[in-house]
Motif scaffolding. Structure first.
Motif, PDB file in Angstrom:
ATOM      1  N   ALA A  77       0.821  -1.214   0.000  1.00  0.00           N
ATOM      2  CA  ALA A  77       0.000   0.000   0.000  1.00  0.00           C
ATOM      3  C   ALA A  77       0.855   1.264   0.000  1.00  0.00           C
ATOM      4  CB  ALA A  77      -0.926  -0.001   1.219  1.00  0.00           C
ATOM      5  N   ALA A  78       1.990   1.237   0.706  1.00  0.00           N
ATOM      6  CA  ALA A  78       2.813   2.440   0.857  1.00  0.00           C
ATOM      7  C   ALA A  78       3.614   2.768  -0.393  1.00  0.00           C
ATOM      8  CB  ALA A  78       3.761   2.281   2.046  1.00  0.00           C
ATOM      9  N   VAL A 113       8.706   8.554   2.054  1.00  0.00           N
ATOM     10  CA  VAL A 113       9.140   7.171   2.268  1.00  0.00           C
ATOM     11  C   VAL A 113       8.562   6.639   3.578  1.00  0.00           C
ATOM     12  CG1 VAL A 113      11.121   5.665   2.623  1.00  0.00           C
ATOM     13  CG2 VAL A 113      11.252   7.515   0.947  1.00  0.00           C
ATOM     14  N   ALA A 114       8.578   7.478   4.606  1.00  0.00           N
ATOM     15  CA  ALA A 114       8.067   7.058   5.908  1.00  0.00           C
ATOM     16  C   ALA A 114       6.578   7.335   6.071  1.00  0.00           C
ATOM     17  CB  ALA A 114       8.842   7.764   7.014  1.00  0.00           C
ATOM     18  N   LEU A 118       3.739   4.978   7.517  1.00  0.00           N
ATOM     19  CA  LEU A 118       3.263   5.101   8.897  1.00  0.00           C
ATOM     20  C   LEU A 118       1.760   4.900   9.050  1.00  0.00           C
ATOM     21  CD1 LEU A 118       3.937   5.646  11.852  1.00  0.00           C
ATOM     22  CD2 LEU A 118       3.776   8.096  11.376  1.00  0.00           C
ATOM     23  N   PRO A 119       0.912   5.485   8.185  1.00  0.00           N
ATOM     24  CA  PRO A 119      -0.533   5.222   8.338  1.00  0.00           C
ATOM     25  C   PRO A 119      -0.879   3.739   8.196  1.00  0.00           C
ATOM     26  CG  PRO A 119      -0.164   7.093   6.887  1.00  0.00           C
ATOM     27  CD  PRO A 119       1.171   6.455   7.108  1.00  0.00           C
ATOM     28  N   GLN A 120      -0.143   3.026   7.352  1.00  0.00           N
ATOM     29  CA  GLN A 120      -0.387   1.599   7.192  1.00  0.00           C
ATOM     30  C   GLN A 120      -0.021   0.854   8.481  1.00  0.00           C
ATOM     31  OE1 GLN A 120      -1.917   1.073   4.394  1.00  0.00           O
ATOM     32  NE2 GLN A 120      -1.401   3.123   3.644  1.00  0.00           N
ATOM     33  N   LEU A 121       1.132   1.173   9.039  1.00  0.00           N
ATOM     34  CA  LEU A 121       1.557   0.530  10.281  1.00  0.00           C
ATOM     35  C   LEU A 121       0.610   0.853  11.425  1.00  0.00           C
ATOM     36  CD1 LEU A 121       5.403   1.245  10.063  1.00  0.00           C
ATOM     37  CD2 LEU A 121       4.265  -0.948   9.641  1.00  0.00           C
ATOM     38  N   MET A 122       0.177   2.106  11.489  1.00  0.00           N
ATOM     39  CA  MET A 122      -0.750   2.485  12.553  1.00  0.00           C
ATOM     40  C   MET A 122      -2.108   1.807  12.386  1.00  0.00           C
ATOM     41  SD  MET A 122      -0.238   6.489  13.514  1.00  0.00           S
ATOM     42  CE  MET A 122       0.982   6.926  14.754  1.00  0.00           C
ATOM     43  N   GLY A 229       7.799   4.354  14.116  1.00  0.00           N
ATOM     44  CA  GLY A 229       7.186   3.925  12.868  1.00  0.00           C
ATOM     45  C   GLY A 229       7.489   4.861  11.713  1.00  0.00           C
ATOM     46  N   ARG A 230       7.955   6.034  12.023  1.00  0.00           N
ATOM     47  CA  ARG A 230       8.414   6.985  11.017  1.00  0.00           C
ATOM     48  C   ARG A 230       9.890   6.744  10.700  1.00  0.00           C
ATOM     49  NH1 ARG A 230       8.230  12.762  10.294  1.00  0.00           N
ATOM     50  NH2 ARG A 230       9.993  13.181   8.935  1.00  0.00           N
TER      51      ARG A 230
END
Length: 493
Positions: A77-78, A113-114, A118-122, A229-230
């Motif tokens: 997704a990212a 890049v981050a 980050l929204p995906q990880l969160m 996560g960033r």
């Protein structure tokens, strides 16, 4: 499984998912894992795969409470069609050195890049029925738009961005104030980036505010590089750059490489340090500063002193006097001495200055070098890079190139990190090339830069001229907390 804890205390360990959702530790420290460096990545494996595979490997190592399937979905997704190249972060020649192009994402800056990740990880960490989260972040120019773009429209999340009024480029400001989305809020602050960042940290430390928001089912988190996560996704491009050099036969597997990084908040270069601890053969990490050279002074003297004049420069994303991520380096360089880190951070908060013990500075200097470039040197580097190398670079990249050029070559291949499209700073780039920009707005400068160089502005920047200003709020620093609370009420209630 790896656990994370504060740089200031090893008590109360959390998983990486919990650390990412919290953003910052309850005591104000930054989350770190003592497992960093416990597992080295296979260079042969890295050099045989593409960016997406390396991202899965790096993130799976640093954030090991995520499943392989969860990481794979986040990476897909990212790093999808929102990037203008499938390489994500290509390496290109820059004279006798190399340029790592980090600006091919949707907002034309390395923060993508981050902040696409980050929204995906969160989202995975939060789960379908988790607490609603308001992302609160301060920006010196690029983080704000990248966070807005990454979190806009994400279910169960909102994002509030603060930027220093009058201290970002025209294009950077327009990227933020034209942002669409019912879950976003943007506010200019009458002050510097350090004022913004300091007030955001106070918001996270405001237990009364946290209690009021918790009563409404809302928690706060951060998209600044204080969030692990960033930071973790940025490690990928160091490994991938190395793999690209191997494939170009510029180096062989195992050869050392030097990276020169323009940095203000120390997150971008710290990711290179993480990569080194994870097995990447890094000879040196060169910290490149502009006239706000607090990091250069620190690496030279061992004393960090934010009690200095603030300079508004043509590399505004580096106009920072308090480099938050340096705290993580102090933790690792001191062999995990939380008591020392807590003492140093208390000195910084109370006195504005701290001095690091010699043994810790020796460890830091074994990896890090430094240099600085004022605006005059930055302009000259932009001009020379275009005339001599046919390379159009932005002012932040020019700071790094100036410092790299001034550093004696020790025989390693050297990579200059390019953190933003030159079209985000078209007025300053155009002026550096000798053109008169008086009375010209950002888009007139953009058009003139295209005509002068024969290059084309990224459509996500040129398209801003048709955008409507949707966010015109301005506040004083002491009203940042109140703005966050009102944004939470508007977005979630």
């Amino acid at each position: 499984m790896s656990f994370y804890h504060s740089t200031r205390s090893s008590a109360d360990p959390v998983t990486s998912k919990q650390a990412i959702l919290a953003g910052i530790a309850p005591d104000g420290g930054l989350y770190v894992s003592d497992e960093l460096g416990g597992r080295s990545l296979s260079l042969d494996e890295v050099c045989a795969q593409d960016y997406h595979d390396t991202a899965r490997l790096v993130l799976g190592t640093l954030l090991d409470d995520y499943t392989g399937d969860e990481i794979a979905r986040c990476v897909e997704a990212a790093y999808g069609p929102q990037w203008d190249t499938t390489e994500i972060c290509p390496v290109s020649p820059l004279g006798t050195d190399w340029l790592l192009e980090l600006y091919h994402g949707p907002t034309c800056a390395f923060k993508d890049v981050a902040l696409q990740m980050l929204p995906q990880l969160m989202g995975v960490a939060r789960g379908a029925d988790g607490e609603r989260i308001m992302i609160v972040t301060a920006t010196s120019g690029d983080t704000g738009k990248a966070a807005l773009d990454g979190f806009a429209g994400v279910d169960g999340m909102g994002v509030t961005v603060f930027y220093p009024a009058g201290k970002v480029s025209d294009i950077q400001r327009l990227q933020m104030v034209t942002q669409l989305g019912g879950n976003v809020a943007v506010c200019a602050v009458n002050g510097t980036f350090d004022d913004c960042q300091g007030q955001v940290k106070r918001v996270f430390a405001d237990h009364e505010l946290a209690g009021r928001l918790a009563g409404r089912g809302v928690a706060l988190s951060s998209a600044n590089s204080i969030n692990v996560g960033r930071l973790a996704p940025q490690v990928t491009y160091y490994f991938d750059a190395y793999a690209q050099l191997v494939r170009r036969e510029a180096i062989r597997v195992g050869d050392e490489v030097t990276f020169c990084v323009p940095t203000g908040n120390f997150g971008d270069v710290l990711a290179g340090y993480y990569a080194k601890r994870m097995g990447l053969p890094v000879r040196r990490l060169i910290v490149a500063s502009n006239a706000n050279d607090v990091l250069t002074d620190f690496l030279t003297t061992g004393t960090y002193d934010r009690r200095r004049d603030f300079h508004k420069t043509i590399s505004p994303s580096m106009d920072i006097l308090v480099s938050s991520n340096l705290e993580r380096l102090l933790y690792f360089a001191s062999d995990g001495d939380c008591e020392l880190v807590a003492s140093l951070m208390a000195d910084l908060a109370e006195k504005g200055v701290y001095t690091v013990p010699d043994r810790v500075m020796d460890e830091i200097r074994s990896v890090f070098s430094c240099g600085r470039a004022d605006d005059e040197a930055t302009r000259a580097t932009i001009r020379d890079a275009w005339r001599e190398l046919d390379a159009l670079i932005d002012p932040h990249t020019a700071v790094a190139k100036h410092v790299l050029d001034a550093t004696p070559n020790d025989g390693t291949e050297r990579v200059c990190l390019s953190t933003a499209s030159p079209y985000k700073f078209c007025a300053d780039v155009l002026a550096a090339l000798g053109e008169v920009t008086d009375g010209m707005n950002g888009f007139a400068c953009m058009d003139a830069l295209e005509q002068l160089t024969g290059t084309v502005a990224p459509p996500q920047l040129s398209g801003l001229r048709a955008g409507e200003v949707l966010h015109d709020d301005v506040c004083d620093p002491d009203r940042v907390g109140a703005f966050v609370e009102s944004a939470c009420a508007r977005v979630f209630l």
